[in-house]
Design a protein around this motif. Structure first.
Motif, PDB file in Angstrom:
ATOM      1  N   GLU A 294      43.170  28.539 -15.916  1.00 50.83           N
ATOM      2  CA  GLU A 294      43.753  29.782 -15.424  1.00 50.83           C
ATOM      3  C   GLU A 294      42.700  30.648 -14.728  1.00 50.83           C
ATOM      4  O   GLU A 294      42.361  31.743 -15.172  1.00 50.83           O
ATOM      5  CB  GLU A 294      44.436  30.529 -16.564  1.00 50.83           C
ATOM      6  CG  GLU A 294      45.663  29.780 -17.085  1.00 50.83           C
ATOM      7  CD  GLU A 294      46.404  30.508 -18.177  1.00 50.83           C
ATOM      8  OE1 GLU A 294      45.800  31.379 -18.850  1.00 50.83           O
ATOM      9  OE2 GLU A 294      47.591  30.225 -18.372  1.00 50.83           O
ATOM     10  N   TYR A 295      42.201  30.128 -13.619  1.00 53.04           N
ATOM     11  CA  TYR A 295      41.217  30.826 -12.802  1.00 53.04           C
ATOM     12  C   TYR A 295      41.718  30.915 -11.361  1.00 53.04           C
ATOM     13  O   TYR A 295      42.439  30.035 -10.881  1.00 53.04           O
ATOM     14  CB  TYR A 295      39.880  30.067 -12.801  1.00 53.04           C
ATOM     15  CG  TYR A 295      39.161  30.042 -14.131  1.00 53.04           C
ATOM     16  CD1 TYR A 295      38.659  31.213 -14.690  1.00 53.04           C
ATOM     17  CD2 TYR A 295      38.961  28.846 -14.815  1.00 53.04           C
ATOM     18  CE1 TYR A 295      37.984  31.189 -15.906  1.00 53.04           C
ATOM     19  CE2 TYR A 295      38.293  28.808 -16.029  1.00 53.04           C
ATOM     20  CZ  TYR A 295      37.801  29.987 -16.568  1.00 53.04           C
ATOM     21  OH  TYR A 295      37.137  29.962 -17.772  1.00 53.04           O
ATOM     22  N   ASP A 296      41.313  31.976 -10.690  1.00 56.61           N
ATOM     23  CA  ASP A 296      41.469  32.023  -9.240  1.00 56.61           C
ATOM     24  C   ASP A 296      40.481  31.036  -8.613  1.00 56.61           C
ATOM     25  O   ASP A 296      39.396  30.796  -9.162  1.00 56.61           O
ATOM     26  CB  ASP A 296      41.167  33.427  -8.712  1.00 56.61           C
ATOM     27  CG  ASP A 296      42.421  34.184  -8.306  1.00 56.61           C
ATOM     28  OD1 ASP A 296      43.329  33.544  -7.753  1.00 56.61           O
ATOM     29  OD2 ASP A 296      42.478  35.401  -8.526  1.00 56.61           O
ATOM     30  N   TYR A 297      40.852  30.499  -7.465  1.00 53.60           N
ATOM     31  CA  TYR A 297      39.976  29.539  -6.785  1.00 53.60           C
ATOM     32  C   TYR A 297      38.897  30.249  -5.977  1.00 53.60           C
ATOM     33  O   TYR A 297      39.110  31.320  -5.413  1.00 53.60           O
ATOM     34  CB  TYR A 297      40.797  28.626  -5.876  1.00 53.60           C
ATOM     35  CG  TYR A 297      41.454  27.511  -6.650  1.00 53.60           C
ATOM     36  CD1 TYR A 297      40.838  26.282  -6.810  1.00 53.60           C
ATOM     37  CD2 TYR A 297      42.679  27.717  -7.263  1.00 53.60           C
ATOM     38  CE1 TYR A 297      41.427  25.274  -7.559  1.00 53.60           C
ATOM     39  CE2 TYR A 297      43.280  26.717  -8.015  1.00 53.60           C
ATOM     40  CZ  TYR A 297      42.642  25.497  -8.157  1.00 53.60           C
ATOM     41  OH  TYR A 297      43.225  24.508  -8.911  1.00 53.60           O
ATOM     42  N   THR A 298      37.734  29.623  -5.944  1.00 51.68           N
ATOM     43  CA  THR A 298      36.625  30.074  -5.111  1.00 51.68           C
ATOM     44  C   THR A 298      36.444  29.079  -3.971  1.00 51.68           C
ATOM     45  O   THR A 298      36.485  27.867  -4.191  1.00 51.68           O
ATOM     46  CB  THR A 298      35.320  30.158  -5.926  1.00 51.68           C
ATOM     47  OG1 THR A 298      35.495  31.102  -6.990  1.00 51.68           O
ATOM     48  CG2 THR A 298      34.162  30.584  -5.053  1.00 51.68           C
ATOM     49  N   THR A 299      36.255  29.578  -2.769  1.00 50.19           N
ATOM     50  CA  THR A 299      35.977  28.741  -1.604  1.00 50.19           C
ATOM     51  C   THR A 299      34.504  28.887  -1.260  1.00 50.19           C
ATOM     52  O   THR A 299      34.023  29.995  -1.030  1.00 50.19           O
ATOM     53  CB  THR A 299      36.828  29.162  -0.402  1.00 50.19           C
ATOM     54  OG1 THR A 299      38.215  29.113  -0.763  1.00 50.19           O
ATOM     55  CG2 THR A 299      36.585  28.229   0.779  1.00 50.19           C
ATOM     56  N   SER A 300      33.785  27.759  -1.252  1.00 49.64           N
ATOM     57  CA  SER A 300      32.352  27.838  -0.960  1.00 49.64           C
ATOM     58  C   SER A 300      31.821  26.473  -0.571  1.00 49.64           C
ATOM     59  O   SER A 300      32.513  25.454  -0.696  1.00 49.64           O
ATOM     60  CB  SER A 300      31.585  28.347  -2.182  1.00 49.64           C
ATOM     61  OG  SER A 300      31.430  27.326  -3.154  1.00 49.64           O
ATOM     62  N   ARG A 301      30.593  26.443  -0.137  1.00 48.97           N
ATOM     63  CA  ARG A 301      29.862  25.194   0.004  1.00 48.97           C
ATOM     64  C   ARG A 301      29.529  24.670  -1.396  1.00 48.97           C
ATOM     65  O   ARG A 301      29.400  25.441  -2.355  1.00 48.97           O
ATOM     66  CB  ARG A 301      28.577  25.415   0.787  1.00 48.97           C
ATOM     67  CG  ARG A 301      28.788  25.790   2.231  1.00 48.97           C
ATOM     68  CD  ARG A 301      29.223  24.595   3.058  1.00 48.97           C
ATOM     69  NE  ARG A 301      29.272  24.897   4.484  1.00 48.97           N
ATOM     70  CZ  ARG A 301      29.431  23.976   5.423  1.00 48.97           C
ATOM     71  NH1 ARG A 301      29.547  22.691   5.081  1.00 48.97           N
ATOM     72  NH2 ARG A 301      29.485  24.311   6.684  1.00 48.97           N
ATOM     73  N   LEU A 302      29.343  23.373  -1.503  1.00 44.52           N
ATOM     74  CA  LEU A 302      28.958  22.795  -2.785  1.00 44.52           C
ATOM     75  C   LEU A 302      27.653  23.409  -3.289  1.00 44.52           C
ATOM     76  O   LEU A 302      27.495  23.680  -4.484  1.00 44.52           O
ATOM     77  CB  LEU A 302      28.809  21.276  -2.661  1.00 44.52           C
ATOM     78  CG  LEU A 302      30.082  20.491  -2.330  1.00 44.52           C
ATOM     79  CD1 LEU A 302      29.757  19.006  -2.181  1.00 44.52           C
ATOM     80  CD2 LEU A 302      31.144  20.682  -3.394  1.00 44.52           C
TER      81      LEU A 302
END
Length: 699
Positions: A169-177
Motif C-alpha cells: 500500500e504505497y504510492d509509486y515512485t518514478t525514477s532511474r534505478l
C-alpha cells in the motif's frame, strides 16, 4: 479447447556441452543458457536487443552446499505447446497459450543433487522456475536465499514501490534505478503493518523502460507453497536479485521433493500496450481446478464502506475500551450512535442497489468485536457469526432477497490467522445458510502468530487454503491485504478479487498521486484483477466528514474511466448513494458498464502518463472505452477501428469539461452523444488528473 503439443528430447551427455538456446514461437525472443565454471547463467534478447544481460541462477539451502555452482549439464529437453483456453471470467473470451520450452537438467558434482531449470519462452516474454525431482540426495530442505538474478543493461527508468514483507500500500515512485537508494526514505509512508527491508529493495511486478524505448516487466507466477519474491538491486552493477520473504526465524521456504518454485517472469516489448495485454502470468498457472464453475459470477456491488473509510461512521457499535467475545453483553452497553451497519441504514443501500441494478451490498462492521480489534496482540477477535444488536441479520437477508439483491459478507481477521482458520467452516456455512455467496476478507495489522509476515510462505499457504475451503461452500473470495496475485485466479477462479495495493481508500487518507492509476495496470494488475473500489463522485472528503480535510486526486470523469482501465470482475460503486443521486447523468455509465468482457484493446499507453483501454462486452457487440490521465493536461486521439465495419453505433462520451482540474474543479464534466463507425476518429481533451469514459452501443 484447442491444443497441440510437439515434443523433442535431446540427450546431451557430452561433458563438453555447456550451453543451450531457445527461441520464442515467432522467433523474436532468444534465450541463451550457459554453464560458466559450473554456474548456471541465462540471458534474454528481443530482436537482437538485450532484455536481460548475463544473470546467475540458483538457491542457497540451510546446512547444505548451495545450489548455485559446481554443476554439469546432464540433459536438455525441448518441446512446443499451443492451446486456446476459455477463462471463467476475464478480459478475453479466449486466451492462447503458445510457447517453446526447454528443461535444463543439472547435476551438482560433489553432492549428486539434481536441479532442473525449466524455461518457457512465449511471444511476449519468458517464464522460468526451478524443479527438484525426487532423489536420494535431496529430500527435505530449507531455502535460505534465492540467488536468481535479473541483470539490467543500463540505468532504466522504473516505476516502483518499496520492498516490504507486509504491504504493497504505497504510492509509486518514478525514477532511474540508480536513484532508488536516495528516494527510498520518502517512498515509505506509514501503514498498519509494514516491514521494509532495504534501501534498494523493490516489489514486483516491477515496470521499467530503457533509454532505447524497450519496456520490461519483472514478476512471478503461480506463487504456491513458497515465499513472495521481492527484488534487491545492486545499483553499482544494475543487477536485481530475488529477495524472498522470511518466516519468524529467518528461513525463506520449506521444501520436500518432488517440488518446484513459482515461475519468474520477464515480459518485454517495444510497445507499452503489449505489456498490458500479456497473458504470461495466467498461462503459467494450471488450468481450472473445478469441474463446476456455474456458481462463479462476476459482481457489481455497492457497500456500507465509504462512510466508514471517510470517518463519517464507525465499524464499532459502542466505545468500550475493550471487549471479550462471549463475555461482553452488548445489550447493556450504550451505542455510539455512529454505527453504520444498522438495519435501517443497510436497507437504504439495498434499495439503492435494487433500483439501479447492482448485484450485491457489502456490509462491514456487522459483527461484534470491532471496539478493540486493531493493533492489539489479540488472537480471539471475531467469531464471524454474531451480529451487533442493531444489525438484524435475518430481516436484512430476507429484505435483500425480496429486492433481488444479495448481501456480501465481510470477514476481517485482524491478521489473527489461526482464529480465522478455526472458525472458517462455521463462517462459510453461516454464509450459505443466509444467502451470501461472496466474502471480502481482510488481514489488517501484524500477523498472529507473531513474527510471521503477510508475504511469507506460511501466509501464502493460508490465503490459498481459504480460497479452496470457500470453494467447498461455493463461495467467491475477495482478499484484502493478502499477497499480491500471481495468476492463481486461472486455477481457482472463485478468487474473484484482491486488493494488495494502495486502493481508493487512501483518497480519504490524504489522497493518491494523480498518476497512480496510470501505473497500477503495468504493475499490480499484471498478476490479476484488483478490487480498486472506484466511483468517488465527491472529491472533497470534508463534505462527508467535516473532520477529514482529505481530497481525492481525481476528476469525476476519470472515476468513470477506472471501471474500464482497472480491470476486475468485481466492481464497486464506492461512493455514498446521496452523492450518486447528485450526478445521476454521470452515474449512468457506472450502471451501464459491464464486468464481463470478450475482448480487450489498448489504444494508448505510457506508464505513469496515460492509458486508454477499449473492451468488448461479453456476448454483445457493445464496447466501452476508458482513459486515465496523470497530472498533466493531455489530448487523447483514438481510432474506433476495432468496431465492426459497416455498422453504426451510438457513442456516449463522458469527459472532463474545459475547466476541469483534479484539485480545483474535479466535478466539471460534460456528456455528449454521437453516431460512430469503425472509421471514426476521436480527439478528447483530458484534464490534469482526469480522463474520460465512452459507451459504444450497437444501433
Amino acid at each position: 479447447m484447442k491444443k497441440w503439443t510437439v515434443t523433442l528430447v535431446m540427450m546431451l551427455w557430452s561433458v563438453w556441452m555447456y550451453s543451450a538456446e531457445l527461441q520464442s514461437p515467432d522467433g523474436r525472443f532468444l534465450l541463451q543458457f550457459n554453464l560458466e565454471d559450473g554456474i548456471p547463467v541465462y540471458q534474454l534478447s528481443l530482436e537482437g536487443q538485450k532484455v536481460i544481460d548475463k544473470s546467475r541462477l540458483g538457491l542457497e539451502i540451510k546446512d547444505m552446499k548451495p545450489l548455485t555452482g559446481d554443476f554439469k549439464l546432464v540433459r536438455v529437453d525441448e518441446s512446443s505447446f499451443d492451446e486456446t483456453w476459455e477463462p471463467v471470467w476475464g478480459e478475453f473470451k479466449e486466451i492462447r497459450n503458445h510457447y517453446n520450452e526447454m528443461a535444463v537438467t543439472l547435476k551438482q558434482d560433489e553432492t549428486e543433487r539434481i536441479m532442473v531449470v525449466r524455461f518457457r519462452l512465449f511471444n511476449d516474454g519468458l517464464g522460468f522456475r526451478y524443479e527438484f525431482p525426487q532423489q536420494d540426495s535431496l529430500t527435505y530442505f530449507v531455502v535460505t536465499d534465492e540467488k536468481t538474478q535479473f541483470a539490467m543493461t543500463g540505468d532504466h527508468t522504473a516505476w516502483w514501490i518499496p520492498g516490504d514483507y507486509d504491504t504493497q500500500e504505497y504510492d509509486y515512485t518514478t525514477s532511474r534505478l540508480s536513484e532508488i537508494r536516495y528516494l527510498m526514505k520518502d517512498a515509505i509512508s506509514p501503514n498498519a503493518s509494514q516491514t521494509p527491508f532495504s534501501d534498494t529493495g523493490v516489489q514486483t511486478a516491477l515496470m521499467m523502460k530503457t533509454d532505447d524505448e524497450l519496456y520490461i516487466n519483472l514478476h512471478e507466477a503461480a506463487l504456491i507453497n513458497y515465499s513472495c519474491m521481492h527484488l534487491e538491486l545492486d545499483d553499482k552493477n544494475m543487477i536485481f536479485e530475488a529477495h524472498l520473504t522470511p518466516d519468524a526465524i529467518g528461513n525463506m521456504a520449506y521444501m520436500q521433493t518432488p517440488t518446484h518454485t513459482p515461475w519468474r517472469t520477464v515480459i518485454a516489448s517495444k510497445n507499452a500496450g503489449d505489456i498490458l495485454l500479456s497473458n504470461i502470468t495466467l498461462n503459467l498457472n494450471e488450468p481450472c481446478a473445478y469441474d463446476d464453475v456455474s456458481w462463479i459470477k462476476p459482481i457489481k456491488y455497492v457497500g456500507v464502506w465509504w462512510e466508514m473509510i471517510t470517518g463519517k461512521s464507525t465499524w464499532s457499535y459502542c466505545d468500550l475500551p475493550s471487549v471479550k467475545l462471549g463475555e461482553t453483553d452488548y445489550s447493556k452497553v450504550t451505542p455510539n450512535g455512529r454505527h453504520a451497519a444498522n438495519t435501517a441504514n443497510v436497507k437504504k443501500y439495498i434499495d439503492f442497489a435494487a433500483q439501479h441494478g447492482f448485484d450485491q451490498v457489502l456490509v462491514e462492521g456487522w459483527n461484534i468485536g470491532w471496539e478493540d480489534w486493531f493493533g492489539k496482540s489479540k488472537e480471539y477477535v471475531f467469531d464471524f457469526l454474531t451480529p451487533y444488536p442493531d444489525f438484524h441479520l435475518e430481516e436484512l437477508r430476507d429484505y435483500a432477497k425480496s429486492k433481488g439483491v444479495r448481501l456480501m459478507m465481510h470477514h476481517e481477521t485482524s491478521s489473527s490467522v489461526r482464529n480465522y482458520e478455526r472458525h472458517m467452516d462455521k463462517a462459510y456455512q453461516f454464509m450459505v445458510d443466509n444467502n451470501y455467496n461472496a466474502v471480502k476478507s481482510g488481514y489488517v495489522g501484524d500477523i498472529i502468530p507473531r513474527g510471521e509476515h503477510h508475504y511469507g510462505q506460511w501466509m501464502v499457504d493460508h490465503y490459498l487454503y481459504a480460497v479452496k475451503k470457500a470453494a467447498q461452500y461455493k463461495i467467491m473470495v475477495n482478499a484484502h491485504e493478502a499477497v499480491r496475485p500471481t495468476g492463481l485466479c486461472r486455477t481457482y477462479p472463485n478468487l474473484i478479487g484482491n486488493e494488495s495495493a494502495r486502493g481508493t481508500e487512501f483518497e480519504a487518507f490524504g489522497g493518491n498521486k494523480p498518476d497512480h492509476t496510470t501505473i497500477l495496470p503495468f504493475t499490480r494488475l499484471i498478476g490479476g484483477p484488483m478490487d480498486y473500489t472506484p466511483g468517488i463522485f465527491e472529491q472533497d472528503i470534508s463534505k462527508i466528514n467535516p473532520d477529514n480535510d482529505s481530497h481525492a486526486n481525481t476528476t469525476l470523469a476519470r472515476q468513470l474511466a477506472l471501471y474500464v482501465t482497472m480491470y476486475s470482475p468485481l466492481q464497486m460503486a464506492a461512493d455514498l448513494p446521496e452523492n450518486y443521486n447528485r450526478f445521476m447523468d454521470a452515474f449512468r455509465f457506472i450502471k451501464d458498464v459491464p464486468v464481463e468482457w470478450d475482448d480487450t484493446k489498448v489504444l494508448e499507453a505510457e506508464p505513469g502518463d496515460y492509458i486508454t483501454y477499449a473492451r468488448k462486452e461479453k456476448g454483445t457487440g457493445n464496447w466501452f472505452v476508458g482513459r486515465t490521465n496523470d497530472e498533466v493536461a493531455r489530448v487523447s486521439k483514438i481510432r474506433l477501428d476495432f468496431l465492426e465495419p459497416g455498422k453504426k453505433y451510438e457513442a456516449t462520451i463522458y469527459s472532463d469539461a474545459k475547466d476541469a482540474h483534479y484539485k480545483t474543479n474535479p466535478q466539471a464534466y460534460e456528456i455528449k452523444q454521437r453516431v460512430v463507425t469503425s472509421k471514426t476518429k476521436l480527439t478528447i481533451k483530458c484534464a490534469p488528473g482526469g480522463g474520460y469514459a465512452i459507451s459504444i452501443i450497437e444501433k
